[in-house]
Design a protein around this motif. Structure first.
Motif, PDB file in Angstrom:
ATOM      1  N   PHE A 229      83.365 -29.458  95.062  1.00 12.28           N
ATOM      2  CA  PHE A 229      83.268 -29.853  96.474  1.00 12.28           C
ATOM      3  C   PHE A 229      84.002 -28.869  97.387  1.00 12.28           C
ATOM      4  N   THR A 230      85.111 -28.326  96.952  1.00 11.12           N
ATOM      5  CA  THR A 230      85.832 -27.331  97.765  1.00 11.12           C
ATOM      6  C   THR A 230      85.003 -26.067  97.921  1.00 11.12           C
ATOM      7  N   THR A 231      84.370 -25.616  96.833  1.00  7.52           N
ATOM      8  CA  THR A 231      83.541 -24.411  96.876  1.00  7.52           C
ATOM      9  C   THR A 231      82.311 -24.625  97.760  1.00  7.52           C
ATOM     10  N   ASN A 232      81.742 -25.819  97.721  1.00  3.08           N
ATOM     11  CA  ASN A 232      80.572 -26.131  98.559  1.00  3.08           C
ATOM     12  C   ASN A 232      80.910 -25.983 100.041  1.00  3.08           C
ATOM     13  N   LEU A 233      82.067 -26.481 100.439  1.00  8.18           N
ATOM     14  CA  LEU A 233      82.484 -26.370 101.842  1.00  8.18           C
ATOM     15  C   LEU A 233      82.695 -24.911 102.238  1.00  8.18           C
ATOM     16  N   LEU A 234      83.379 -24.145 101.367  1.00  8.68           N
ATOM     17  CA  LEU A 234      83.616 -22.739 101.682  1.00  8.68           C
ATOM     18  C   LEU A 234      82.328 -21.927 101.693  1.00  8.68           C
ATOM     19  N   PHE A 235      81.386 -22.212 100.773  1.00  7.66           N
ATOM     20  CA  PHE A 235      80.130 -21.464 100.721  1.00  7.66           C
ATOM     21  C   PHE A 235      79.320 -21.656 102.011  1.00  7.66           C
ATOM     22  N   LYS A 236      79.322 -22.884 102.516  1.00  7.78           N
ATOM     23  CA  LYS A 236      78.581 -23.124 103.767  1.00  7.78           C
ATOM     24  C   LYS A 236      79.173 -22.325 104.937  1.00  7.78           C
ATOM     25  N   VAL A 237      80.482 -22.265 104.956  1.00  7.83           N
ATOM     26  CA  VAL A 237      81.134 -21.583 106.082  1.00  7.83           C
ATOM     27  C   VAL A 237      80.980 -20.068 105.972  1.00  7.83           C
ATOM     28  N   LEU A 238      81.124 -19.522 104.756  1.00  8.24           N
ATOM     29  CA  LEU A 238      81.172 -18.069 104.610  1.00  8.24           C
ATOM     30  C   LEU A 238      79.821 -17.441 104.328  1.00  8.24           C
ATOM     31  N   VAL A 239      78.938 -18.106 103.620  1.00  6.39           N
ATOM     32  CA  VAL A 239      77.689 -17.478 103.189  1.00  6.39           C
ATOM     33  C   VAL A 239      76.504 -17.957 104.015  1.00  6.39           C
ATOM     34  N   VAL A 240      76.333 -19.251 104.119  1.00  5.14           N
ATOM     35  CA  VAL A 240      75.117 -19.779 104.772  1.00  5.14           C
ATOM     36  C   VAL A 240      75.068 -19.380 106.248  1.00  5.14           C
ATOM     37  N   ASN A 241      76.178 -19.470 106.944  1.00  9.03           N
ATOM     38  CA  ASN A 241      76.176 -19.110 108.367  1.00  9.03           C
ATOM     39  C   ASN A 241      75.866 -17.628 108.566  1.00  9.03           C
ATOM     40  N   ASN A 242      76.376 -16.741 107.705  1.00  8.41           N
ATOM     41  CA  ASN A 242      76.080 -15.307 107.823  1.00  8.41           C
ATOM     42  C   ASN A 242      74.626 -15.006 107.516  1.00  8.41           C
ATOM     43  N   LEU A 243      74.021 -15.697 106.573  1.00  7.50           N
ATOM     44  CA  LEU A 243      72.603 -15.497 106.300  1.00  7.50           C
ATOM     45  C   LEU A 243      71.754 -15.922 107.495  1.00  7.50           C
ATOM     46  N   LYS A 244      72.148 -17.003 108.177  1.00  4.73           N
ATOM     47  CA  LYS A 244      71.411 -17.421 109.389  1.00  4.73           C
ATOM     48  C   LYS A 244      71.469 -16.317 110.453  1.00  4.73           C
ATOM     49  N   ARG A 245      72.604 -15.704 110.632  1.00  7.01           N
ATOM     50  CA  ARG A 245      72.726 -14.625 111.613  1.00  7.01           C
ATOM     51  C   ARG A 245      71.852 -13.439 111.205  1.00  7.01           C
ATOM     52  N   LEU A 246      71.790 -13.095 109.870  1.00 10.32           N
ATOM     53  CA  LEU A 246      70.967 -11.980 109.423  1.00 10.32           C
ATOM     54  C   LEU A 246      69.485 -12.269 109.660  1.00 10.32           C
ATOM     55  N   ASN A 247      69.052 -13.475 109.430  1.00 13.10           N
ATOM     56  CA  ASN A 247      67.649 -13.822 109.674  1.00 13.10           C
ATOM     57  C   ASN A 247      67.293 -13.732 111.161  1.00 13.10           C
ATOM     58  N   ASN A 248      68.204 -14.130 111.987  1.00 14.91           N
ATOM     59  CA  ASN A 248      67.947 -14.017 113.432  1.00 14.91           C
ATOM     60  C   ASN A 248      67.803 -12.558 113.847  1.00 14.91           C
ATOM     61  N   VAL A 249      68.592 -11.665 113.236  1.00 17.28           N
ATOM     62  CA  VAL A 249      68.471 -10.228 113.549  1.00 17.28           C
ATOM     63  C   VAL A 249      67.112  -9.707 113.122  1.00 17.28           C
ATOM     64  N   PHE A 250      66.637 -10.057 111.872  1.00 19.41           N
ATOM     65  CA  PHE A 250      65.306  -9.630 111.430  1.00 19.41           C
ATOM     66  C   PHE A 250      64.221 -10.132 112.397  1.00 19.41           C
ATOM     67  N   ARG A 251      64.307 -11.356 112.834  1.00 19.64           N
ATOM     68  CA  ARG A 251      63.261 -11.921 113.693  1.00 19.64           C
ATOM     69  C   ARG A 251      63.212 -11.258 115.060  1.00 19.64           C
ATOM     70  N   ARG A 252      64.370 -10.824 115.579  1.00 16.69           N
ATOM     71  CA  ARG A 252      64.364 -10.191 116.907  1.00 16.69           C
ATOM     72  C   ARG A 252      63.901  -8.753 116.829  1.00 16.69           C
ATOM     73  N   ASN A 253      64.178  -8.026 115.741  1.00 19.18           N
ATOM     74  CA  ASN A 253      63.946  -6.579 115.721  1.00 19.18           C
ATOM     75  C   ASN A 253      62.679  -6.165 114.982  1.00 19.18           C
ATOM     76  N   ILE A 254      62.109  -6.951 114.141  1.00 19.09           N
ATOM     77  CA  ILE A 254      60.918  -6.576 113.373  1.00 19.09           C
ATOM     78  C   ILE A 254      59.709  -7.212 114.051  1.00 19.09           C
ATOM     79  N   THR A 255      58.804  -6.330 114.509  1.00 17.34           N
ATOM     80  CA  THR A 255      57.610  -6.820 115.219  1.00 17.34           C
ATOM     81  C   THR A 255      56.335  -6.257 114.641  1.00 17.34           C
ATOM     82  N   ASP A 256      56.392  -5.205 113.745  1.00 18.00           N
ATOM     83  CA  ASP A 256      55.169  -4.601 113.199  1.00 18.00           C
ATOM     84  C   ASP A 256      54.627  -5.453 112.061  1.00 18.00           C
ATOM     85  N   ALA A 257      53.498  -4.961 111.534  1.00 15.91           N
ATOM     86  CA  ALA A 257      52.808  -5.731 110.481  1.00 15.91           C
ATOM     87  C   ALA A 257      53.629  -5.781 109.184  1.00 15.91           C
ATOM     88  N   GLU A 258      54.233  -4.603 108.862  1.00 10.88           N
ATOM     89  CA  GLU A 258      55.023  -4.581 107.625  1.00 10.88           C
ATOM     90  C   GLU A 258      56.213  -5.517 107.741  1.00 10.88           C
TER      91      GLU A 258
END
Length: 818
Positions: A229-258
Motif C-alpha cells: 500500500f505504501t508503494t502504491n501511493l508513491l507510484f501514483k505520485v511519482l510515476v503516473v502523474n509524470n506519464l500524464k504530463r508526457l502524454n499531454n506533450v505528445f498530443r500537443r506537438n505531434i500532428t502528422d500522420a506518423e
C-alpha cells in the motif's frame, strides 16, 4: 483522441511487485527453514560427536590407566568391571539411552560376547557397509519406532590390545570363558566386527523449527501488505502523474500522420511498452547490420577452430596410439604368461579407444577367453569369424569392431573385439591403426611364449641342480668366475671358511689354483675328458672332486661342472674296518704263538726250580735266578698277548666316567707333582655313566695317562683331561704338550708291538689293548694334534648309559688344579 489510462502500467507494476514479494517470501522462508535445519543438524551432530568423544575418553582411560593398574595390582585376575573397555563404556553410557531425551547409544557387534549387544538386521547392514567401503563414519537420518532420528555410526576395529580377549579362546582370561562361554572369540587383527551407534531424535526439534518459520511467514505477510500500500501511493505520485504530463506533450506537438499512428499505438499498450517498442524500432537497423558482420566473423572463426580441433584430435590420437604400443611392450616385459599379458593389455586398449568393453579369444589350441571389465560376458563368435582371422583385416559390425591378432609370421593368434554404445562411435576409429595393434599384440604374445619356454627350462634346470645334495658348481675356466652354484656348495664354502665366504666357490678352498696338479686337471678337462682327484685339507677332512667339461657350440671347452663329495667319514670307516681286521688277524696269530711259547717257558721254570734245590754253588744259583726272572718276564709278555687275543668283556657293567677319571688322576697326581708336571681336570658335577666296567675304564685311562706322563718333559709339562657328554656319547679327551704324534705314527700307533718309546721302555701293547677294550663296547678312539697344547690329543668316545642320560643337563665346567 483517447489517452490510455496510467492504471494499466500501474496494474502491471503492482502485479510484478506482488509476485516478487511473494517469491522473495517463499525463498526467504525456504532459506530460513534450511538455515534452521542446518543449525539443528550441527547441534545434533555436535552432540553425537560429544558422545563419541566421551566414549573414547572412557576407553582410553581403561586401556591406558585402569587396565595396566589392575594388572599391576592383580596380575593373575581379569575383572571385567574394571578392565574391559567395551563393558565399562556400555555401563557408563547406559543412562544416555533416555526415552524422554530421545538419545540412543549402542555398541554392538556380530557374534557379540554378550547376547544383549548382538547387532540387529540394520546394524549388520551397516557393518557390511563399513567392511565393503573402508569408511570410518556414516551419518544420516532414519525413522526408528515411528520417530525420526539423526544417526552417527562408526566402525569398531580390533586392534592389538583387543586380541587378548577376542583372539584365541585358549589365550583369553579364564573369567571371560566362565562368564560368556565360547562367544566373542576368533577375531582377526584389524577386522570390523561391530559399530558404535549414536542416535538423536529430531522430531520435536523439527516441529519447533516449523512453528518458528510459520510465525516469521505471518509477520512477513503483514509487512508485505504494508509495503504494497505504501508503494502504491508513491507510484501514483511519482510515476503516473509524470506519464500524464508526457502524454499531454505528445498530443500537443505531434500532428502528422506518423505521430497520429504512434499515438494510436500508445492507446493500445501501456506507456512503458510503447516507449520500449519505439526504441527497438529505432535501433533495429543498426543491430541488423552489426549482426550480419558478427555472424560472418563468427562463422569464419568456427570453421578455423573446427579444423584446428580436428587436427589436434588426430595428433592426440596418434600420440595416444604410440603411448599404448609402448605400454604394451612394457606389459610384455613384466608379464610371465599370456594370461597376465591380456589382463594387463585389455583395460588399456579399452580405455584408449573409449570402448564400453573388450574381449579377446585365443584360437590356438584351447579357446581361452578374456573379458574387461571382468563382470562382462563372453561374446558369441560371428558366423564368419574364420574369414575374419584369415583375412587379416578389421571388420566393423554395428557397435562392434573385430580385430584379428596375428603373429609376425602371419599365423592367427586370436580375435580381439571392442564394443561401443553406438554405431557412430564404433566407426570413427582408424581401422589401419587397429589392424597394426592386432599385429603388435600377436608379436608380443609370440615373444612371450618363447620367453616362457626359456624360463620353464631354466626353472627345471635350477630344480635339478638344487635337488642334488652334494656341492655342485658351474665355473667358467677362462676367467675362473662362478656361473651357478647350488645350496650344498654355498653351505660347504661357508663351513670351510667359518662364514667368511658363502659364494659356493669351493675349488679355491680345496686346492691351490696355481698348483701343478690343478693345471693338470684343467688340461684334462680342456681335452674334453672328465677328471677326478682326491684332495685333503689340513684339518683332516678329505674330498673327492670331479670335473666334467661343458663344450660350447664351437666344440671347445670353456665351462666345467665341479662335483664335490666329502670322503672323510668314508675313509675313517674304511680305516677302522681295516684296523679291526688287522687286529683280529694279529690276535689269532699272537694267541697261537703265546700258547706254543708258554709251554716251553713253563718247562724251563719247572727245571729251574728243581735245579735250584740241588745246586749249592752260589754263582750257579745266581745264574738260575736270572734265568727264572727273564722267563717270568717272558710269561708276563705272553699273558698280555693272551689278554689282547682273548680280552675280557668290557661291557660287563657301567661306570661313572667323571668319578673314575678323577680317581685315576688322583693316583697319578703324586708322580706328576714330583716331575713338576701340571695336571688339569675338567669334568661336570653331574655323573656321566658309560657302558664299561669300572676296572676296564680305570685300565684304559691309566694307559693313556702313563703315555702322557712319559711324553711330556719335566718342569714344564702339561696334561689336560676333559670329560663331556655329546649326542649319546661321553667324550674323554687327554691332551699333552709333548712332541705329539706324526701322521705316519697315527696310522700305526694302535698296532701290536708298535711303540714310540725307547727300546725296553714299553711292550707296544698298551694302546692295542685300549683299542680292543674301547671297540668292544661300541666306542672308538682317535689321536690327533692338540690345538691348545700342541702335543698329542687322544679322543676317547664311549657310549653313555641310556638310563642315566635323562638326568644329565648342561654341564657346568670347573677347573680343578691337581
Amino acid at each position: 483522441m483517447h489517452i490510455p489510462r496510467p492504471s494499466k502500467i500501474q496494474t502491471k507494476f503492482f502485479s510484478a511487485l506482488l509476485f516478487a514479494i511473494i517469491t522473495l517470501g517463499i525463498l526467504f522462508s525456504g532459506g530460513f527453514y534450511l538455515h534452521m535445519r542446518t543449525l539443528l543438524e550441527e547441534e545434533v551432530r555436535d552432540k553425537a560427536r560429544l558422545i563419541f568423544m566421551h566414549v573414547d575418553s572412557i576407553q582410553h582411560y581403561v586401556r591406558d590407566v585402569l587396565r595396566p593398574t589392575m594388572y599391576e595390582r592383580l596380575p593373575s585376575a581379569f575383572i571385567i568391571q574394571a578392565m574391559s573397555s567395551s563393558y565399562i563404556s556400555r555401563e557408563i553410557m547406559a543412562p544416555v539411552n533416555n526415552a524422554q531425551d530421545g538419545t540412543i547409544y549402542r555398541r554392538v557387534a556380530i557374534d557379540a560376547r554378550n547376547p544383549d549387544y548382538e547387532a540387529n538386521e540394520y546394524e549388520r547392514e551397516l557393518i557390511s557397509h563399513f567392511r565393503g567401503n573402508n569408511k570410518d563414519l556414516w551419518q544420516g537420518y532414519k525413522e526408528i519406532d515411528g520417530e525420526k532420528y539423526y544417526l552417527m555410526i562408526r566402525p569398531v576395529r580390533f586392534d592389538e590390545s583387543c586380541m587378548y580377549c577376542h583372539g584365541k579362546a585358549e589365550d583369553a582370561p579364564v573369567e571371560l570363558n566362565e562368564r560368556y562361554g565360547n562367544r566373542g572369540f576368533g577375531k582377526e587383527l584389524g577386522a570390523i566386527a561391530g559399530v558404535d551407534f549414536v542416535g538423536i531424535s529430531v522430531h520435536s526439534s523439527v516441529g519447533r523449527v516449523k512453528n518458528t518459520i510459520l510465525t516469521y511467514f505471518v509477520l512477513f505477510a503483514f509487512l508485505t501488505l504494508l509495503l504494497f500500500f505504501t508503494t502504491n501511493l508513491l507510484f501514483k505520485v511519482l510515476v503516473v502523474n509524470n506519464l500524464k504530463r508526457l502524454n499531454n506533450v505528445f498530443r500537443r506537438n505531434i500532428t502528422d500522420a506518423e505521430g497520429s499512428a504512434l499515438l494510436q499505438k500508445l492507446e493500445q499498450d501501456d506507456e512503458i511498452e510503447e516507449l520500449v517498442d519505439g526504441m527497438e524500432m529505432m535501433s533495429e537497423h543498426l543491430f541488423e547490420a552489426r549482426s550480419q558482420l558478427q555472424n560472418y566473423a563468427e562463422n569464419l572463426r568456427m570453421m578455423v577452430d573446427e579444423r584446428t580441433q580436428d587436427l589436434s584430435r588426430e595428433v592426440e590420437a596418434r600420440r595416444a596410439d604410440v603411448h599404448l604400443f609402448v605400454r604394451l611392450l612394457e606389459d610384455m616385459r613384466k608379464s610371465s604368461s599370456r594370461a597376465e599379458l591380456w589382463r594387463a593389455a585389455l583395460p588399456q586398449i579399452c580405455k584408449r579407444y573409449g570402448a564400453k568393453s573388450i574381449t579377446y579369444t585365443c584360437t590356438m589350441g584351447v579357446r581361452n577367453s578374456f573379458v574387461w571389465p571382468e563382470t562382462g560376458t563372453l561374446p558369441d563368435f560371428p558366423e564368419n569369424f574364420v574369414e575374419m582371422l584369415t583375412g587379416g583385416t578389421c571388420i566393423h559390425s554395428d557397435t562392434q569392431v573385430y580385430v584379428p591378432v596375428e603373429s609376425s609370421s602371419g599365423t592367427a593368434e586370436g580375435l580381439l573385439c571392442l564394443y561401443w554404445d553406438n554405431e557412430t562411435e564404433a566407426g570413427r576409429h582408424d581401422r589401419n591403426v587397429l589392424q597394426a595393434l592386432g599385429r603388435q599384440l600377436g608379436t608380443v604374445a609370440e615373444n612371450l611364449t618363447a620367453i616362457d619356454g626359456l624360463l620353464r627350462q631354466m626353472n627345471v634346470l635350477e630344480t635339478i641342480v638344487e635337488g642334488i645334495t652334494e656341492p655342485l658348481t658351474l665355473m667358467d675356466i677362462r676367467n675362473g668366475s662362478i656361473l651357478t652354484v647350488n645350496e650344498a656348495a654355498r653351505k660347504l664354502s661357508t663351513a670351510l671358511t667359518d662364514g667368511s665366504r658363502a659364494d659356493g666357490n669351493v675349488l679355491p678352498i680345496l686346492c691351490d689354483l696355481g698348483s701343478v696338479d690343478f693345471q693338470a686337471m684343467l688340461t684334462t678337462v680342456r681335452s674334453g675328458c672328465a677328471d677326478q682327484r682326491e684332495l685333503n685339507l689340513p684339518n683332516g677332512r678329505s674330498f673327492s672332486v670331479y670335473l666334467y667339461p661343458v663344450s660350447n657350440q664351437a666344440g671347445s671347452t670353456d665351462q666345467v661342472v665341479i662335483y664335490v663329495r666329502e670322503t672323510t667319514t668314508e675313509k675313517r670307516m674304511l680305516l677302522q674296518a681295516w684296523h679291526s681286521e688287522k687286529m683280529a688277524t694279529v690276535g689269532k696269530l699272537t694267541a697261537g704263538l703265546a700258547h706254543e711259547i708258554n709251554n716251553p717257558l713253563g718247562v724251563i721254570l719247572c727245571y729251574t726250580g728243581l735245579l735250584g734245590k740241588s745246586i749249592t754253588d752260589s754263582q750257579q744259583a745266581t745264574d738260575l735266578k736270572i734265568i727264572e726272572r727273564h722267563t717270568r718276564r717272558a710269561q708276563r709278555v705272553l699273558q698280555k698277548l693272551l689278554n689282547f687275543a682273548r680280552p675280557k668283556t668290557a661291557a660287563s657293567g657301567t661306570a661313572d666316567a667323571c668319578a673314575v677319571v678323577t680317581s685315576v688322576a688322583e693316583v697319578f697326581y703324586v708322580q706328576a707333582a714330583k716331575k713338576r708336571i701340571r695336571l688339569r681336570l675338567d669334568c661336570g658335577q653331574s655323573p656321566l655313566p658309560v657302558k664299561m666296567g669300572i676296572g676296564e675304564l680305570e685300565q684304559v685311562i691309566s694307559n693313556l695317562m702313563i703315555n702322557a706322563l712319559d711324553a711330556v718333559a719335566d718342569d714344564n709339562g702339561e696334561i689336560h683331561v676333559n670329560i663331556k657328554a655329546d649326542d649319546g656319547m661321553v667324550v674323554i679327551t687327554i691332551a699333552d704338550n709333548g712332541p705329539g704324534v706324526t701322521d705316519e705314527e697315527s696310522t700305526l700307533i694302535f698296532d701290536p708291538f708298535y711303540s714310540t718309546k725307547e727300546i725296553g721302555a714299553g711292550t707296544g701293547l698298551g694302546l692295542t689293548i685300549v683299542y680292543g677294550m674301547v671297540t668292544d663296547v661300541g666306542g672308538w678312539i682317535d689321536v690327533k694334534k692338540s690345538a691348545e697344547l700342541g702335543g698329542a690329543q687322544f679322543i676317547l668316545s664311549l657310549p653313555a648309559a641310556k638310563d642315566a642320560l635323562a638326568g644329565v643337563g648342561v654341564i657346568k665346567k670347573k677347573n680343578e688344579e691337581l
